[in-house]
Scaffold this active site. Structure first.
Site, PDB file in Angstrom:
ATOM      1  N   ASN A   9       0.872  -1.183   0.000  1.00 61.03           N
ATOM      2  CA  ASN A   9       0.000   0.000   0.000  1.00 61.03           C
ATOM      3  C   ASN A   9       0.908   1.232   0.000  1.00 61.03           C
ATOM      4  O   ASN A   9       1.493   1.567   1.024  1.00 61.03           O
ATOM      5  CB  ASN A   9      -0.876  -0.050   1.259  1.00 61.03           C
ATOM      6  CG  ASN A   9      -1.708   1.206   1.435  1.00 61.03           C
ATOM      7  OD1 ASN A   9      -1.817   2.028   0.521  1.00 61.03           O
ATOM      8  ND2 ASN A   9      -2.291   1.357   2.622  1.00 61.03           N
ATOM      9  N   LYS A  11       0.148   4.326  -0.327  1.00 65.35           N
ATOM     10  CA  LYS A  11      -0.455   5.535   0.280  1.00 65.35           C
ATOM     11  C   LYS A  11      -0.150   6.757  -0.578  1.00 65.35           C
ATOM     12  O   LYS A  11      -0.153   6.666  -1.808  1.00 65.35           O
ATOM     13  CB  LYS A  11       0.020   5.689   1.734  1.00 65.35           C
ATOM     14  CG  LYS A  11      -0.167   4.399   2.534  1.00 65.35           C
ATOM     15  CD  LYS A  11       0.020   4.568   4.016  1.00 65.35           C
ATOM     16  CE  LYS A  11      -0.159   3.224   4.717  1.00 65.35           C
ATOM     17  NZ  LYS A  11      -0.100   3.312   6.153  1.00 65.35           N
ATOM     18  N   HIS A  95      -9.524   1.496   4.806  1.00 71.22           N
ATOM     19  CA  HIS A  95      -8.232   1.597   5.481  1.00 71.22           C
ATOM     20  C   HIS A  95      -8.393   2.494   6.708  1.00 71.22           C
ATOM     21  O   HIS A  95      -9.151   3.465   6.695  1.00 71.22           O
ATOM     22  CB  HIS A  95      -7.160   2.158   4.542  1.00 71.22           C
ATOM     23  CG  HIS A  95      -5.795   2.073   5.142  1.00 71.22           C
ATOM     24  ND1 HIS A  95      -5.329   3.013   6.033  1.00 71.22           N
ATOM     25  CD2 HIS A  95      -4.830   1.129   5.026  1.00 71.22           C
ATOM     26  CE1 HIS A  95      -4.115   2.639   6.423  1.00 71.22           C
ATOM     27  NE2 HIS A  95      -3.792   1.514   5.826  1.00 71.22           N
ATOM     28  N   GLU A  97      -6.715   4.790   7.905  1.00 75.17           N
ATOM     29  CA  GLU A  97      -6.484   6.230   7.709  1.00 75.17           C
ATOM     30  C   GLU A  97      -7.733   6.891   7.135  1.00 75.17           C
ATOM     31  O   GLU A  97      -8.022   8.054   7.424  1.00 75.17           O
ATOM     32  CB  GLU A  97      -5.257   6.430   6.801  1.00 75.17           C
ATOM     33  CG  GLU A  97      -3.975   6.148   7.586  1.00 75.17           C
ATOM     34  CD  GLU A  97      -2.857   5.510   6.786  1.00 75.17           C
ATOM     35  OE1 GLU A  97      -2.873   5.579   5.542  1.00 75.17           O
ATOM     36  OE2 GLU A  97      -1.952   4.932   7.420  1.00 75.17           O
ATOM     37  N   GLU A 167      -5.783  -4.963  10.339  1.00 79.86           N
ATOM     38  CA  GLU A 167      -4.706  -4.006  10.605  1.00 79.86           C
ATOM     39  C   GLU A 167      -5.004  -3.268  11.913  1.00 79.86           C
ATOM     40  O   GLU A 167      -5.763  -2.289  11.914  1.00 79.86           O
ATOM     41  CB  GLU A 167      -4.615  -2.985   9.473  1.00 79.86           C
ATOM     42  CG  GLU A 167      -4.299  -3.585   8.133  1.00 79.86           C
ATOM     43  CD  GLU A 167      -3.665  -2.560   7.196  1.00 79.86           C
ATOM     44  OE1 GLU A 167      -2.559  -2.829   6.701  1.00 79.86           O
ATOM     45  OE2 GLU A 167      -4.256  -1.494   6.985  1.00 79.86           O
ATOM     46  N   GLY A 173       2.366   1.898  10.899  1.00 86.84           N
ATOM     47  CA  GLY A 173       3.374   2.948  10.798  1.00 86.84           C
ATOM     48  C   GLY A 173       4.072   3.261  12.108  1.00 86.84           C
ATOM     49  O   GLY A 173       4.766   4.259  12.237  1.00 86.84           O
ATOM     50  N   SER A 212       3.131  -2.519  10.388  1.00 86.34           N
ATOM     51  CA  SER A 212       4.561  -2.666  10.657  1.00 86.34           C
ATOM     52  C   SER A 212       5.108  -4.032  10.238  1.00 86.34           C
ATOM     53  O   SER A 212       5.945  -4.616  10.935  1.00 86.34           O
ATOM     54  CB  SER A 212       4.871  -2.362  12.129  1.00 86.34           C
ATOM     55  OG  SER A 212       4.573  -0.996  12.400  1.00 86.34           O
TER      56      SER A 212
END
Ligand code: PGA
Length: 251
Positions: A9, A11, A95, A97, A167, A173, A212
Protein backbone atom coordinates in the site's frame (compact mmCIF):
# COMPACT_ATOMS: atom_id res chain seq x y z
CA UNK A 1 -5.25 -24.07 0.18
CA UNK A 2 -5.17 -20.28 0.13
CA UNK A 3 -2.57 -18.69 -2.15
CA UNK A 4 -0.52 -16.18 -0.08
CA UNK A 5 -1.03 -12.57 -1.13
CA UNK A 6 1.65 -9.94 -0.51
CA UNK A 7 0.27 -6.44 -1.03
CA UNK A 8 2.03 -3.07 -0.96
CA UNK A 9 0.00 0.00 0.00
CA UNK A 10 1.94 2.99 -1.29
CA UNK A 11 -0.46 5.54 0.28
CA UNK A 12 0.37 9.15 -0.76
CA UNK A 13 4.05 8.43 -1.34
CA UNK A 14 6.45 8.28 -4.31
CA UNK A 15 6.94 10.41 -7.42
CA UNK A 16 5.75 9.04 -10.75
CA UNK A 17 9.27 8.03 -11.67
CA UNK A 18 9.86 6.31 -8.33
CA UNK A 19 6.54 4.49 -8.57
CA UNK A 20 7.28 3.13 -12.05
CA UNK A 21 10.81 2.04 -11.09
CA UNK A 22 9.61 0.35 -7.92
CA UNK A 23 6.82 -1.43 -9.81
CA UNK A 24 9.31 -2.73 -12.40
CA UNK A 25 11.66 -4.02 -9.70
CA UNK A 26 8.82 -5.77 -7.87
CA UNK A 27 7.51 -7.27 -11.11
CA UNK A 28 10.95 -8.65 -11.99
CA UNK A 29 11.34 -10.24 -8.54
CA UNK A 30 7.79 -11.58 -8.50
CA UNK A 31 8.40 -13.77 -11.55
CA UNK A 32 10.37 -16.20 -9.37
CA UNK A 33 7.43 -17.04 -7.14
CA UNK A 34 4.63 -19.08 -8.61
CA UNK A 35 3.28 -19.93 -5.17
CA UNK A 36 2.38 -16.42 -4.01
CA UNK A 37 0.58 -13.41 -5.44
CA UNK A 38 1.82 -9.84 -5.45
CA UNK A 39 -0.45 -6.80 -5.42
CA UNK A 40 0.42 -3.10 -5.53
CA UNK A 41 -1.76 -0.14 -4.58
CA UNK A 42 -0.36 2.98 -6.28
CA UNK A 43 -2.06 6.38 -6.13
CA UNK A 44 -4.77 7.11 -8.70
CA UNK A 45 -2.49 9.55 -10.48
CA UNK A 46 0.24 6.96 -10.95
CA UNK A 47 -2.07 4.08 -11.67
CA UNK A 48 -1.94 4.01 -15.47
CA UNK A 49 1.82 4.39 -15.73
CA UNK A 50 2.35 1.68 -13.13
CA UNK A 51 -0.18 -0.49 -14.95
CA UNK A 52 1.82 -0.12 -18.16
CA UNK A 53 5.03 -0.93 -16.30
CA UNK A 54 3.69 -4.21 -14.90
CA UNK A 55 1.56 -5.25 -17.86
CA UNK A 56 2.28 -8.86 -18.84
CA UNK A 57 3.87 -9.63 -15.44
CA UNK A 58 2.24 -11.38 -12.51
CA UNK A 59 1.83 -8.20 -10.47
CA UNK A 60 -1.79 -7.41 -9.64
CA UNK A 61 -2.96 -3.84 -9.21
CA UNK A 62 -5.46 -2.23 -6.91
CA UNK A 63 -6.74 1.22 -6.05
CA UNK A 64 -6.48 2.67 -2.56
CA UNK A 65 -10.08 3.87 -2.52
CA UNK A 66 -13.13 4.41 -4.70
CA UNK A 67 -16.33 6.40 -4.65
CA UNK A 68 -19.42 5.09 -2.88
CA UNK A 69 -21.44 6.37 -5.86
CA UNK A 70 -21.79 4.82 -9.31
CA UNK A 71 -21.15 7.89 -11.45
CA UNK A 72 -22.24 11.49 -11.88
CA UNK A 73 -21.55 14.86 -10.32
CA UNK A 74 -19.11 13.94 -7.55
CA UNK A 75 -16.18 16.29 -7.92
CA UNK A 76 -12.84 14.76 -7.05
CA UNK A 77 -14.17 11.22 -6.84
CA UNK A 78 -13.23 8.15 -8.90
CA UNK A 79 -15.73 5.39 -9.55
CA UNK A 80 -15.27 1.62 -9.41
CA UNK A 81 -16.19 1.49 -13.12
CA UNK A 82 -13.36 3.90 -13.92
CA UNK A 83 -10.95 1.80 -11.87
CA UNK A 84 -11.96 -1.31 -13.73
CA UNK A 85 -11.52 0.54 -17.02
CA UNK A 86 -7.98 1.49 -15.92
CA UNK A 87 -7.08 -2.14 -15.19
CA UNK A 88 -7.57 -2.41 -11.42
CA UNK A 89 -8.37 -5.81 -9.99
CA UNK A 90 -8.59 -4.91 -6.31
CA UNK A 91 -9.89 -1.91 -4.34
CA UNK A 92 -8.87 -1.20 -0.76
CA UNK A 93 -11.89 -0.27 1.33
CA UNK A 94 -11.94 1.13 4.85
CA UNK A 95 -8.23 1.60 5.48
CA UNK A 96 -7.87 2.94 9.02
CA UNK A 97 -6.48 6.23 7.71
CA UNK A 98 -9.74 6.71 5.82
CA UNK A 99 -11.84 5.61 8.79
CA UNK A 100 -10.04 7.68 11.39
CA UNK A 101 -8.57 10.68 9.56
CA UNK A 102 -11.18 11.15 6.85
CA UNK A 103 -14.13 9.98 8.98
CA UNK A 104 -15.44 7.20 6.74
CA UNK A 105 -18.18 5.28 8.54
CA UNK A 106 -19.40 1.69 8.23
CA UNK A 107 -22.52 2.50 6.14
CA UNK A 108 -20.44 4.45 3.67
CA UNK A 109 -17.92 1.61 3.41
CA UNK A 110 -20.72 -0.89 2.81
CA UNK A 111 -21.82 1.19 -0.19
CA UNK A 112 -18.27 1.15 -1.53
CA UNK A 113 -18.10 -2.63 -1.18
CA UNK A 114 -21.25 -2.87 -3.30
CA UNK A 115 -19.90 -0.49 -5.97
CA UNK A 116 -16.69 -2.53 -6.22
CA UNK A 117 -18.54 -5.85 -6.48
CA UNK A 118 -20.89 -4.47 -9.15
CA UNK A 119 -17.84 -3.96 -11.33
CA UNK A 120 -16.54 -7.49 -10.71
CA UNK A 121 -13.57 -6.07 -8.84
CA UNK A 122 -12.27 -7.50 -5.59
CA UNK A 123 -12.75 -5.46 -2.42
CA UNK A 124 -10.09 -5.73 0.25
CA UNK A 125 -11.81 -4.66 3.47
CA UNK A 126 -9.56 -3.32 6.22
CA UNK A 127 -10.64 -3.82 9.81
CA UNK A 128 -8.82 -3.09 13.04
CA UNK A 129 -9.11 -1.69 16.53
CA UNK A 130 -7.45 1.39 18.01
CA UNK A 131 -5.13 1.19 21.01
CA UNK A 132 -7.79 2.49 23.40
CA UNK A 133 -10.31 -0.05 22.08
CA UNK A 134 -7.76 -2.82 22.59
CA UNK A 135 -6.91 -1.63 26.10
CA UNK A 136 -10.60 -1.55 26.95
CA UNK A 137 -10.82 -5.23 25.92
CA UNK A 138 -13.01 -4.38 22.93
CA UNK A 139 -10.74 -5.40 20.05
CA UNK A 140 -12.79 -8.42 18.90
CA UNK A 141 -16.08 -6.61 19.22
CA UNK A 142 -14.82 -3.64 17.18
CA UNK A 143 -13.30 -5.78 14.43
CA UNK A 144 -16.32 -8.06 14.12
CA UNK A 145 -18.70 -5.09 14.03
CA UNK A 146 -16.68 -3.57 11.19
CA UNK A 147 -16.80 -6.88 9.36
CA UNK A 148 -20.53 -7.36 9.85
CA UNK A 149 -21.42 -3.80 8.89
CA UNK A 150 -19.62 -4.01 5.56
CA UNK A 151 -20.12 -7.63 4.54
CA UNK A 152 -22.97 -9.43 6.28
CA UNK A 153 -25.41 -8.68 3.46
CA UNK A 154 -23.29 -10.42 0.81
CA UNK A 155 -24.25 -13.57 -1.10
CA UNK A 156 -21.92 -16.50 -1.52
CA UNK A 157 -20.72 -15.50 -5.00
CA UNK A 158 -19.89 -12.02 -3.66
CA UNK A 159 -18.06 -13.43 -0.65
CA UNK A 160 -15.77 -15.26 -3.08
CA UNK A 161 -14.42 -11.88 -4.22
CA UNK A 162 -13.60 -10.65 -0.70
CA UNK A 163 -10.23 -10.31 0.98
CA UNK A 164 -9.92 -9.07 4.57
CA UNK A 165 -6.95 -7.13 5.93
CA UNK A 166 -6.71 -7.09 9.73
CA UNK A 167 -4.71 -4.01 10.61
CA UNK A 168 -4.64 -3.02 14.28
CA UNK A 169 -4.52 0.79 14.13
CA UNK A 170 -1.85 0.97 16.85
CA UNK A 171 0.48 -1.13 14.69
CA UNK A 172 0.25 0.94 11.51
CA UNK A 173 3.37 2.95 10.80
CA UNK A 174 4.47 2.70 14.43
CA UNK A 175 7.07 -0.05 14.21
CA UNK A 176 4.98 -2.02 16.76
CA UNK A 177 3.53 -5.06 15.08
CA UNK A 178 1.00 -7.34 16.75
CA UNK A 179 2.70 -10.54 17.83
CA UNK A 180 2.09 -13.33 15.36
CA UNK A 181 0.07 -15.13 18.06
CA UNK A 182 -2.10 -12.04 18.72
CA UNK A 183 -2.70 -11.61 15.03
CA UNK A 184 -3.50 -15.31 14.64
CA UNK A 185 -6.09 -15.11 17.42
CA UNK A 186 -7.86 -12.25 15.66
CA UNK A 187 -7.61 -13.90 12.25
CA UNK A 188 -9.11 -17.06 13.66
CA UNK A 189 -11.94 -15.04 15.24
CA UNK A 190 -12.60 -13.37 11.88
CA UNK A 191 -12.63 -16.72 10.09
CA UNK A 192 -15.11 -18.15 12.61
CA UNK A 193 -17.40 -15.21 11.99
CA UNK A 194 -17.15 -15.69 8.22
CA UNK A 195 -17.97 -19.34 8.80
CA UNK A 196 -21.15 -18.31 10.61
CA UNK A 197 -22.10 -15.85 7.84
CA UNK A 198 -21.23 -17.95 4.79
CA UNK A 199 -19.84 -21.39 5.69
CA UNK A 200 -18.85 -22.37 2.16
CA UNK A 201 -16.25 -19.60 1.86
CA UNK A 202 -14.75 -19.69 5.37
CA UNK A 203 -11.76 -21.73 4.22
CA UNK A 204 -11.12 -19.79 1.03
CA UNK A 205 -11.38 -16.11 2.05
CA UNK A 206 -7.88 -14.72 2.51
CA UNK A 207 -7.20 -12.77 5.69
CA UNK A 208 -4.07 -10.59 5.51
CA UNK A 209 -2.26 -8.98 8.41
CA UNK A 210 -1.09 -5.37 8.19
CA UNK A 211 0.78 -3.09 10.58
CA UNK A 212 4.56 -2.67 10.66
CA UNK A 213 5.26 -5.74 8.54
CA UNK A 214 8.98 -5.90 7.82
CA UNK A 215 11.50 -8.36 6.40
CA UNK A 216 12.35 -9.44 9.94
CA UNK A 217 8.81 -10.34 11.05
CA UNK A 218 7.29 -11.71 7.84
CA UNK A 219 8.35 -15.33 8.37
CA UNK A 220 6.84 -15.54 11.86
CA UNK A 221 3.60 -13.95 10.69
CA UNK A 222 3.26 -16.24 7.68
CA UNK A 223 3.85 -19.27 9.90
CA UNK A 224 0.43 -18.70 11.48
CA UNK A 225 -2.31 -20.89 10.03
CA UNK A 226 -4.86 -18.11 9.45
CA UNK A 227 -2.48 -15.42 8.17
CA UNK A 228 -2.75 -15.67 4.40
CA UNK A 229 -0.56 -12.75 3.44
CA UNK A 230 0.28 -9.19 4.43
CA UNK A 231 -0.62 -5.62 3.58
CA UNK A 232 2.59 -3.63 3.79
CA UNK A 233 2.85 0.17 4.05
CA UNK A 234 6.25 1.69 4.86
CA UNK A 235 8.31 -1.35 3.91
CA UNK A 236 6.61 -1.53 0.49
CA UNK A 237 8.14 1.78 -0.58
CA UNK A 238 11.63 0.40 -1.11
CA UNK A 239 12.28 -2.40 -3.59
CA UNK A 240 14.81 -4.01 -1.28
CA UNK A 241 12.52 -4.38 1.72
CA UNK A 242 9.38 -5.30 -0.22
CA UNK A 243 11.23 -7.92 -2.26
CA UNK A 244 12.74 -9.34 0.94
CA UNK A 245 9.22 -9.62 2.39
CA UNK A 246 8.04 -11.31 -0.78
CA UNK A 247 10.96 -13.73 -0.69
CA UNK A 248 10.43 -14.71 2.94
CA UNK A 249 6.62 -14.96 2.79
CA UNK A 250 6.80 -18.72 2.81
CA UNK A 251 3.93 -20.75 4.20
P1 PGA B 1 2.75 0.05 7.77
O1 PGA B 1 1.29 0.33 7.09
O2 PGA B 1 3.24 -1.23 7.14
O3 PGA B 1 3.59 1.24 7.41
O4 PGA B 1 2.51 -0.10 9.23
C1 PGA B 1 0.38 -0.69 6.82
C2 PGA B 1 -0.88 -0.12 6.21
O5 PGA B 1 -1.28 0.99 6.60
O6 PGA B 1 -1.53 -0.75 5.33
Amino acid sequence: MRMPLIAGNWKMHLTLHEAVELAKAVAAAAEQYSDREVLLYPTFLQFTRVQEAVSGTKVLLGAQNCSAEKDGAFTGEISAAQLRDAGAQYVLIGHSERRHILGEKDDFLKKKIDRVLEQNLKPMLCVGETLSEREAGRAKEVVLNQLLAALQHLHENEWRQITIAYEPVWAIGTGKNATPEDAQRMHSTIRSKISALCPSVAHTVRILYGGSVKPDNIAALMAMPDIDGVLVGGASLKAESFIAILRDAVV
